[in-house]
Structure formats: C-alpha cells, structure tokens
Design a protein around this motif. Sequence first.
Motif, PDB file in Angstrom:
ATOM      1  N   ILE A 231      42.928  44.462  34.456  1.00 18.87           N
ATOM      2  CA  ILE A 231      43.678  45.100  35.535  1.00 18.87           C
ATOM      3  C   ILE A 231      43.865  44.088  36.659  1.00 18.87           C
ATOM      4  CG2 ILE A 231      43.644  46.928  37.278  1.00 18.87           C
ATOM      5  CD1 ILE A 231      42.130  48.645  35.279  1.00 18.87           C
ATOM      6  N   PHE A 232      45.111  43.938  37.109  1.00 20.54           N
ATOM      7  CA  PHE A 232      45.446  43.010  38.187  1.00 20.54           C
ATOM      8  C   PHE A 232      45.629  43.818  39.472  1.00 20.54           C
ATOM      9  CE2 PHE A 232      46.658  41.218  34.179  1.00 20.54           C
ATOM     10  CZ  PHE A 232      46.358  39.869  34.269  1.00 20.54           C
ATOM     11  N   LEU A 233      44.874  43.470  40.505  1.00 24.91           N
ATOM     12  CA  LEU A 233      44.885  44.227  41.757  1.00 24.91           C
ATOM     13  C   LEU A 233      45.561  43.395  42.845  1.00 24.91           C
ATOM     14  CD1 LEU A 233      41.257  45.400  41.275  1.00 24.91           C
ATOM     15  CD2 LEU A 233      43.182  46.963  41.379  1.00 24.91           C
ATOM     16  N   GLN A 272      36.935  38.836  50.661  1.00 27.79           N
ATOM     17  CA  GLN A 272      36.235  38.826  49.382  1.00 27.79           C
ATOM     18  C   GLN A 272      36.314  40.215  48.748  1.00 27.79           C
ATOM     19  OE1 GLN A 272      32.232  37.284  49.755  1.00 27.79           O
ATOM     20  NE2 GLN A 272      32.868  35.853  51.361  1.00 27.79           N
ATOM     21  N   PHE A 273      36.666  40.243  47.461  1.00 30.99           N
ATOM     22  CA  PHE A 273      36.822  41.505  46.725  1.00 30.99           C
ATOM     23  C   PHE A 273      35.571  41.731  45.880  1.00 30.99           C
ATOM     24  CE2 PHE A 273      38.063  44.453  43.531  1.00 30.99           C
ATOM     25  CZ  PHE A 273      39.183  45.139  43.978  1.00 30.99           C
ATOM     26  N   TRP A 274      34.801  42.787  46.213  1.00 24.30           N
ATOM     27  CA  TRP A 274      33.577  43.128  45.498  1.00 24.30           C
ATOM     28  C   TRP A 274      33.756  44.448  44.770  1.00 24.30           C
ATOM     29  CZ3 TRP A 274      29.164  40.006  45.533  1.00 24.30           C
ATOM     30  CH2 TRP A 274      29.173  38.956  46.452  1.00 24.30           C
ATOM     31  N   THR A 275      33.132  44.552  43.587  1.00 24.03           N
ATOM     32  CA  THR A 275      33.149  45.814  42.849  1.00 24.03           C
ATOM     33  C   THR A 275      31.768  46.076  42.271  1.00 24.03           C
ATOM     34  OG1 THR A 275      34.309  47.116  41.152  1.00 24.03           O
ATOM     35  CG2 THR A 275      33.830  44.818  40.625  1.00 24.03           C
ATOM     36  N   ASP A 276      31.443  47.343  42.099  1.00 22.46           N
ATOM     37  CA  ASP A 276      30.145  47.744  41.567  1.00 22.46           C
ATOM     38  C   ASP A 276      30.294  48.103  40.091  1.00 22.46           C
ATOM     39  OD1 ASP A 276      27.276  48.820  41.913  1.00 22.46           O
ATOM     40  OD2 ASP A 276      28.350  50.542  41.099  1.00 22.46           O
ATOM     41  N   THR A 277      29.541  47.435  39.214  1.00 20.23           N
ATOM     42  CA  THR A 277      29.581  47.689  37.774  1.00 20.23           C
ATOM     43  C   THR A 277      28.171  47.628  37.202  1.00 20.23           C
ATOM     44  OG1 THR A 277      31.789  46.720  37.593  1.00 20.23           O
ATOM     45  CG2 THR A 277      30.536  46.922  35.574  1.00 20.23           C
ATOM     46  N   GLY A 279      25.568  49.043  38.030  1.00 20.57           N
ATOM     47  CA  GLY A 279      24.549  48.932  39.068  1.00 20.57           C
ATOM     48  C   GLY A 279      24.467  47.578  39.738  1.00 20.57           C
ATOM     49  N   LYS A 280      25.428  46.678  39.437  1.00 24.16           N
ATOM     50  CA  LYS A 280      25.427  45.349  40.046  1.00 24.16           C
ATOM     51  C   LYS A 280      26.740  45.124  40.783  1.00 24.16           C
ATOM     52  CE  LYS A 280      22.559  43.343  36.370  1.00 24.16           C
ATOM     53  NZ  LYS A 280      22.475  42.281  35.327  1.00 24.16           N
ATOM     54  N   ASN A 281      26.683  44.286  41.827  1.00 22.91           N
ATOM     55  CA  ASN A 281      27.881  43.934  42.580  1.00 22.91           C
ATOM     56  C   ASN A 281      28.449  42.616  42.069  1.00 22.91           C
ATOM     57  OD1 ASN A 281      27.990  46.138  44.370  1.00 22.91           O
ATOM     58  ND2 ASN A 281      26.373  45.237  45.628  1.00 22.91           N
ATOM     59  N   PHE A 282      29.771  42.581  41.855  1.00 22.45           N
ATOM     60  CA  PHE A 282      30.452  41.382  41.383  1.00 22.45           C
ATOM     61  C   PHE A 282      31.550  41.004  42.368  1.00 22.45           C
ATOM     62  CE2 PHE A 282      28.606  43.133  37.561  1.00 22.45           C
ATOM     63  CZ  PHE A 282      28.156  42.010  36.868  1.00 22.45           C
ATOM     64  N   ASN A 283      31.649  39.708  42.649  1.00 21.52           N
ATOM     65  CA  ASN A 283      32.722  39.184  43.490  1.00 21.52           C
ATOM     66  C   ASN A 283      33.852  38.718  42.579  1.00 21.52           C
ATOM     67  OD1 ASN A 283      34.430  37.866  45.228  1.00 21.52           O
ATOM     68  ND2 ASN A 283      32.810  36.802  46.337  1.00 21.52           N
ATOM     69  N   LEU A 284      35.016  39.397  42.655  1.00 24.40           N
ATOM     70  CA  LEU A 284      36.146  39.061  41.783  1.00 24.40           C
ATOM     71  C   LEU A 284      37.058  37.997  42.385  1.00 24.40           C
ATOM     72  CD1 LEU A 284      37.185  42.572  40.415  1.00 24.40           C
ATOM     73  CD2 LEU A 284      35.417  41.007  39.607  1.00 24.40           C
ATOM     74  N   GLY A 285      36.753  37.530  43.595  1.00 24.90           N
ATOM     75  CA  GLY A 285      37.588  36.515  44.220  1.00 24.90           C
ATOM     76  C   GLY A 285      38.070  36.961  45.590  1.00 24.90           C
ATOM     77  N   ASN A 286      39.040  36.215  46.129  1.00 30.17           N
ATOM     78  CA  ASN A 286      39.562  36.484  47.460  1.00 30.17           C
ATOM     79  C   ASN A 286      40.974  37.058  47.413  1.00 30.17           C
ATOM     80  OD1 ASN A 286      37.225  35.533  48.584  1.00 30.17           O
ATOM     81  ND2 ASN A 286      38.057  33.548  49.194  1.00 30.17           N
ATOM     82  N   TYR A 311      38.501  55.366  38.098  1.00 30.66           N
ATOM     83  CA  TYR A 311      38.701  54.698  39.378  1.00 30.66           C
ATOM     84  C   TYR A 311      37.871  53.415  39.420  1.00 30.66           C
ATOM     85  CZ  TYR A 311      34.214  56.837  40.629  1.00 30.66           C
ATOM     86  OH  TYR A 311      32.902  57.221  40.639  1.00 30.66           O
ATOM     87  N   ILE A 312      38.233  52.528  40.339  1.00 36.77           N
ATOM     88  CA  ILE A 312      37.534  51.261  40.537  1.00 36.77           C
ATOM     89  C   ILE A 312      36.950  51.264  41.948  1.00 36.77           C
ATOM     90  CG2 ILE A 312      37.792  48.752  40.674  1.00 36.77           C
ATOM     91  CD1 ILE A 312      40.144  48.988  38.757  1.00 36.77           C
ATOM     92  N   GLU A 313      35.653  51.012  42.054  1.00 39.90           N
ATOM     93  CA  GLU A 313      35.018  50.920  43.365  1.00 39.90           C
ATOM     94  C   GLU A 313      35.356  49.573  43.999  1.00 39.90           C
ATOM     95  OE1 GLU A 313      33.529  53.039  45.110  1.00 39.90           O
ATOM     96  OE2 GLU A 313      32.876  54.639  43.772  1.00 39.90           O
ATOM     97  N   VAL A 314      35.786  49.608  45.266  1.00 38.30           N
ATOM     98  CA  VAL A 314      36.240  48.398  45.947  1.00 38.30           C
ATOM     99  C   VAL A 314      35.523  48.250  47.284  1.00 38.30           C
ATOM    100  CG1 VAL A 314      38.202  47.206  46.984  1.00 38.30           C
ATOM    101  CG2 VAL A 314      38.518  48.518  44.889  1.00 38.30           C
ATOM    102  N   THR A 315      35.057  47.044  47.574  1.00 41.13           N
ATOM    103  CA  THR A 315      34.580  46.678  48.904  1.00 41.13           C
ATOM    104  C   THR A 315      35.248  45.368  49.296  1.00 41.13           C
ATOM    105  OG1 THR A 315      32.424  47.758  48.615  1.00 41.13           O
ATOM    106  CG2 THR A 315      32.592  46.103  50.340  1.00 41.13           C
ATOM    107  N   LEU A 316      35.906  45.342  50.448  1.00 38.39           N
ATOM    108  CA  LEU A 316      36.537  44.131  50.961  1.00 38.39           C
ATOM    109  C   LEU A 316      35.724  43.631  52.147  1.00 38.39           C
ATOM    110  CD1 LEU A 316      40.321  45.053  50.806  1.00 38.39           C
ATOM    111  CD2 LEU A 316      38.966  43.819  49.124  1.00 38.39           C
ATOM    112  N   SER A 317      35.376  42.338  52.103  1.00 43.13           N
ATOM    113  CA  SER A 317      34.492  41.771  53.115  1.00 43.13           C
ATOM    114  C   SER A 317      35.086  40.477  53.643  1.00 43.13           C
ATOM    115  CB  SER A 317      33.108  41.513  52.499  1.00 43.13           C
ATOM    116  OG  SER A 317      32.239  40.916  53.423  1.00 43.13           O
ATOM    117  N   SER A 318      34.992  40.274  54.957  1.00 41.26           N
ATOM    118  CA  SER A 318      35.463  39.027  55.558  1.00 41.26           C
ATOM    119  C   SER A 318      34.263  38.197  56.003  1.00 41.26           C
ATOM    120  CB  SER A 318      36.376  39.306  56.757  1.00 41.26           C
ATOM    121  OG  SER A 318      35.638  39.871  57.835  1.00 41.26           O
ATOM    122  N   ASP A 319      34.448  36.886  56.092  1.00 38.99           N
ATOM    123  CA  ASP A 319      33.362  35.998  56.515  1.00 38.99           C
ATOM    124  C   ASP A 319      32.928  36.298  57.940  1.00 38.99           C
ATOM    125  OD1 ASP A 319      33.407  34.717  54.077  1.00 38.99           O
ATOM    126  OD2 ASP A 319      34.813  33.168  54.734  1.00 38.99           O
TER     127      ASP A 319
END
Length: 340
Positions: A231-233, A272-277, A279-286, A311-319
């Motif tokens: 899936i491309f977001l 930074q694009f983070w997702t929960d899978t 029970g772990k958090n993965f950084n898919l890139g910027n 659905y896809i869980e999404v967290t967006l984080s800035s430096d």
Amino acid sequence: AIGHVSLTVHKAKKIEKKNLLKKADPYVLIKLGKEEHKSNTVNNSQRPSWNFVAEFDIKESSPRQISIEVFDEDIGNDANIGNITIDMDTIIKKKTIENVWTKLENCKSGEVLISAKFTPSLVVDVNEEDISNSTINMEKEVIIKEIETKKEQTTSLDKPKQVVTEQSYLELKNPDGHDIEFVDPIYCDDEYVVVEKNSKNWFLVVSSLANLPINVNLVPFKQTSDTSSAIFLYPLPRGGFHNIKRVVHSGKGLKKCGYEKDCVLRAGEPYQFWTDTQGKNFNLGNLKTETFGPDKSWVVYKEEHFKPQDYIEVTLSSDENGPEFNGPISLYDRLNVEAA
C-alpha cells in the motif's frame, strides 16, 4: 459537539452484478471513522430501495469524510460493489442536500440516491444590550471588552492574547477617522484568499510566512496489476479530487484502496511515518507535503506490516515537536495477513 448530521441512502440503480447466476443482494454500510451503520439487505435486486438513515453527532475532532459502501451479501464473503465518500464540510456548509444521485466508485456501474441534513448545536443567544462595542486603535493598541465580565483588557497587536468572540461587534477606524469596510473573500485556500475589489476586479492576499499549516489528506493506493501489492500512502493537499486523479494517472498503475484521512501538517516540513504492527512500532520513512508541483513524497506499507483489520494505524512525528498526529486510515477491504 458542533452539530448533528442525518444521512439518508434512499436507493440505488444499475449496481454491478458480480455473480453471473443471480442478481445482487445489496446492503449499505455507512461509516464515519470507527462508527458504522448497516442497512437491511434487499434480496435479488439491481435497483434496491433502503431509505436507510444514519445519525452522527459531529465534534471538532470528528473525521471530515463519511463513507458509503455497497456490498453484495454472500455467505462468508460479502463483495464490495462500489463506494463513495462525502465531504463533511460540504454538508455543514450547505446544511441540506436533497435527493442527489451520486455515481459509485471502484466499480463498473452504479449510482445511489442520497440526502443529508446538518443541524448545528444550539448556541445561547446574547441580548444586543449586553454586547459591548469594542474599538480597535489601528496604530498599536487593542481594547477588548468581554461580554461575560465587561472588563477592559489591553494587549499589544504584536502579541495578541485574547480572541474576540463571534458575538462581539467591532468598530474599526483608520487614524484619519474613516470607517473600514468588511468584505467576505470569494475564495479561501490554505495559503491565500481571493478578495473582490469591485465588480470586475479582484486581488490575492498572501501570507509571507513559509511552512504554514495546511489541510492534508493521507490517501492509500495499491497497484491494480498486483493482488499482493503493498500500500502506497500519499500526503495530498485537501480541497479537490484532482489531487487523487493526479496520482491515479501518474503511470504507476495505482488505484485508491481506502478513504482519505484528514490532518493538518506544515508545508515543506518532513514528518516521520510510524505504524504499529504486531505490538511493535515501525518507521516507514518520511513524508513531506507541498502545496503544488509533482508528488515526490510517499511511504510504502509492505505485506510484513499487514494486520487482520481494515485500517492502518498512523503516527506522524516531527523532529522539532515529536508526535503531532495519530489516527487510523480506513481501507475498503481487510488486509491479507497470511504473510504477516
């Protein structure tokens, strides 16, 4: 709550027939975020009539799109035979939408007849005699008379600390004593407004500040030629379906596979694009959102991240500020978890 929306799906016509042996057994699923309403099933019909009503209480934090999905009921596997999304802001602005035929997407044919009504929350009226007239000195000082306390507070225009309520009346005057005319913009965008100068002229009012917050939709796409496609977001500026069409017609073979998730991001700033899978958090890139130009920023949600949900869980984080957005992106179908 800012109000209440009543959405009615009256009926459908020309819906796709996926089973060659019989007509569809269609029903409607209406979703606002995680809130769902399901209609009854109409058996053996390509022109079903539901007159199904879904009620939603709308808050400031509510998603800004309602999805309507039509399914063909079948034992063990209900097939999606079309869907549409309705922009909540359109309903709120128009207040009433009556008997509008709308074409279904992601199917060969089909239309649904819908109506919608927005009822704003009750606001306590303030008597005009209790409303204070405030005067703004255009050179430096602002005098704010609050309705509740009727206390005068002075604050610098350089660092405003108070917001004048909608019930207040402001009389603005130039230093030379002439009244200032209020005009409504004829178009508002995230970075500018268009104001009518006279009957044949208009001008733009543009902010000189860079990296202003803009309304963004996070949109999921899949490759149509690959059933096991990742899936491309994409982060796309909100405000028109043309942004989605631009990706679909980019030559990459992509097709929209879920609903837009609205958020507010600063233009040109990486997140930074983070997702929960599992029970772990993965950084898919910027991700980086731009207001114009080609789409150069997206992340790939691969098969190893799939979970048994739609659905896809999404967290967006800035430096600079850390996590700034968290929420789900809803998909049309459940994810395949065999490879997870």
